[in-house]
Design a protein around this motif. Sequence first.
Motif, mmCIF file in Angstrom:
data_model
loop_
_atom_site.group_PDB
_atom_site.id
_atom_site.type_symbol
_atom_site.label_atom_id
_atom_site.label_comp_id
_atom_site.label_asym_id
_atom_site.label_seq_id
_atom_site.Cartn_x
_atom_site.Cartn_y
_atom_site.Cartn_z
ATOM 1 N N LEU A 1 0.825 -1.197 0.000
ATOM 2 C CA LEU A 1 0.000 0.000 0.000
ATOM 3 C C LEU A 1 0.866 1.255 0.000
ATOM 4 C CD1 LEU A 1 -2.839 -1.022 2.460
ATOM 5 C CD2 LEU A 1 -2.855 -0.970 -0.037
ATOM 6 N N ARG A 2 1.922 1.177 0.740
ATOM 7 C CA ARG A 2 2.806 2.329 0.814
ATOM 8 C C ARG A 2 3.378 2.676 -0.555
ATOM 9 N NH1 ARG A 2 5.896 2.214 5.950
ATOM 10 N NH2 ARG A 2 3.710 2.307 6.443
ATOM 11 N N ARG A 3 3.502 1.671 -1.366
ATOM 12 C CA ARG A 3 4.040 1.902 -2.702
ATOM 13 C C ARG A 3 2.950 2.170 -3.710
ATOM 14 N NH1 ARG A 3 7.786 -0.193 0.040
ATOM 15 N NH2 ARG A 3 9.897 -0.682 -0.605
ATOM 16 N N GLY A 4 1.730 2.141 -3.261
ATOM 17 C CA GLY A 4 0.629 2.406 -4.163
ATOM 18 C C GLY A 4 0.457 1.328 -5.216
ATOM 19 N N VAL A 5 0.743 0.118 -4.835
ATOM 20 C CA VAL A 5 0.635 -1.003 -5.767
ATOM 21 C C VAL A 5 -0.609 -1.817 -5.437
ATOM 22 C CG1 VAL A 5 1.764 -3.099 -6.586
ATOM 23 C CG2 VAL A 5 3.133 -1.083 -6.017
ATOM 24 N N THR A 6 -1.310 -2.248 -6.455
ATOM 25 C CA THR A 6 -2.484 -3.082 -6.219
ATOM 26 C C THR A 6 -2.079 -4.553 -6.188
ATOM 27 O OG1 THR A 6 -2.999 -3.402 -8.550
ATOM 28 C CG2 THR A 6 -3.861 -1.424 -7.490
ATOM 29 N N GLN A 7 -2.966 -5.347 -5.676
ATOM 30 C CA GLN A 7 -2.689 -6.793 -5.637
ATOM 31 C C GLN A 7 -2.466 -7.323 -7.042
ATOM 32 O OE1 GLN A 7 -5.867 -8.737 -3.586
ATOM 33 N NE2 GLN A 7 -5.113 -8.185 -1.556
ATOM 34 N N ALA A 8 -3.258 -6.824 -7.960
ATOM 35 C CA ALA A 8 -3.140 -7.291 -9.345
ATOM 36 C C ALA A 8 -1.760 -6.947 -9.908
ATOM 37 C CB ALA A 8 -4.229 -6.659 -10.193
ATOM 38 N N GLU A 9 -1.310 -5.766 -9.607
ATOM 39 C CA GLU A 9 0.007 -5.360 -10.103
ATOM 40 C C GLU A 9 1.112 -6.177 -9.448
ATOM 41 O OE1 GLU A 9 -0.668 -0.652 -11.103
ATOM 42 O OE2 GLU A 9 -0.475 -1.237 -9.022
ATOM 43 N N LEU A 10 0.955 -6.391 -8.174
ATOM 44 C CA LEU A 10 1.955 -7.194 -7.471
ATOM 45 C C LEU A 10 1.961 -8.629 -7.992
ATOM 46 C CD1 LEU A 10 4.093 -7.530 -5.367
ATOM 47 C CD2 LEU A 10 2.319 -7.877 -3.646
ATOM 48 N N ALA A 11 0.781 -9.107 -8.299
ATOM 49 C CA ALA A 11 0.674 -10.457 -8.845
ATOM 50 C C ALA A 11 1.446 -10.550 -10.154
ATOM 51 C CB ALA A 11 -0.794 -10.815 -9.064
ATOM 52 N N LYS A 12 1.260 -9.542 -10.954
ATOM 53 C CA LYS A 12 1.937 -9.528 -12.243
ATOM 54 C C LYS A 12 3.453 -9.430 -12.059
ATOM 55 C CE LYS A 12 0.785 -7.806 -16.796
ATOM 56 N NZ LYS A 12 -0.088 -6.854 -17.513
ATOM 57 N N ALA A 13 3.843 -8.584 -11.162
ATOM 58 C CA ALA A 13 5.273 -8.342 -10.959
ATOM 59 C C ALA A 13 5.975 -9.532 -10.316
ATOM 60 C CB ALA A 13 5.462 -7.090 -10.110
ATOM 61 N N SER A 14 5.251 -10.265 -9.505
ATOM 62 C CA SER A 14 5.892 -11.347 -8.762
ATOM 63 C C SER A 14 5.683 -12.707 -9.416
ATOM 64 C CB SER A 14 5.342 -11.387 -7.337
ATOM 65 O OG SER A 14 3.963 -11.693 -7.346
ATOM 66 N N GLY A 15 4.694 -12.783 -10.297
ATOM 67 C CA GLY A 15 4.415 -14.056 -10.918
ATOM 68 C C GLY A 15 3.497 -14.925 -10.075
ATOM 69 N N LEU A 16 3.028 -14.367 -8.979
ATOM 70 C CA LEU A 16 2.088 -15.089 -8.127
ATOM 71 C C LEU A 16 0.668 -14.662 -8.470
ATOM 72 C CD1 LEU A 16 4.075 -14.608 -4.819
ATOM 73 C CD2 LEU A 16 4.069 -16.607 -6.314
#
Lengths: 81, 81
Positions: free
Chosen positions: B26-41
């Motif tokens: 949240l602090r980075r303003g990233v959504t779960q969807a974006e994190l999913a994409k970035a991490s491959g999870l």
Amino acid sequence: MSANVDTEYVIRGPQSFGMALREFRLRRGVTQAELAKASGLHRSYLSELERGSTTDAMRYLVLACRALDLEIVVRPRGGTA
Amino acid sequence: MSANVDTEYVIRGPQSFGMALREFRLRRGVTQAELAKASGLHRSYLSELERGSTTDAMRYLVLACRALDLEIVVRPRGGTA
DNA sequence: TACAAGTGTCTGAATATGCGGACACTACTA
DNA sequence: TAGTAGTGTCCGCATATTCAGACACTTGTA
């Protein structure tokens, strides 16, 4: 202080975690069997854990952290030497 | 109050890891969807990960560490103060 | 109201996992 | 030599796990 700069391990994956675990275990003079008993985990699992051969979900955790520019660290409780 | 100690999270189990992850995300303003994409999870996995409802192997890692008086910490890379 | 973004949660299925136990190998010691 | 301790590694199995996709809910906005 310079003697034990390794009191802190940055975890980059299963392998580095295993190395850290072994390092600390040996430093405490604990055997895998004893650690197994103390932790409730199995010795064979600990053995593979230390060698990084298990595909533990640690990988996923590291992936998630990496994507957020975070790092996972293992160190003695209470911290610094 | 004191929204500051966030630079370092001591992980005691899946839940505290999830809280740390969410906090930083949240602090980075990233959504779960974006994190999913970035991490491959997967997003659904991340959602449960953040809520601590998945029995990720983090539990085993904490068990092993605890038995050796170690602690697991999550913090920003580079260790900003 | 209508729409979109973000998230929680569910089902189903394929896969990976840790356990339990056992054996082999290497020091080390009596 | 015989025995012990510590560890690496293998197999089979019951279980837990992640993935994939979908739907519902909340919030914000035009």
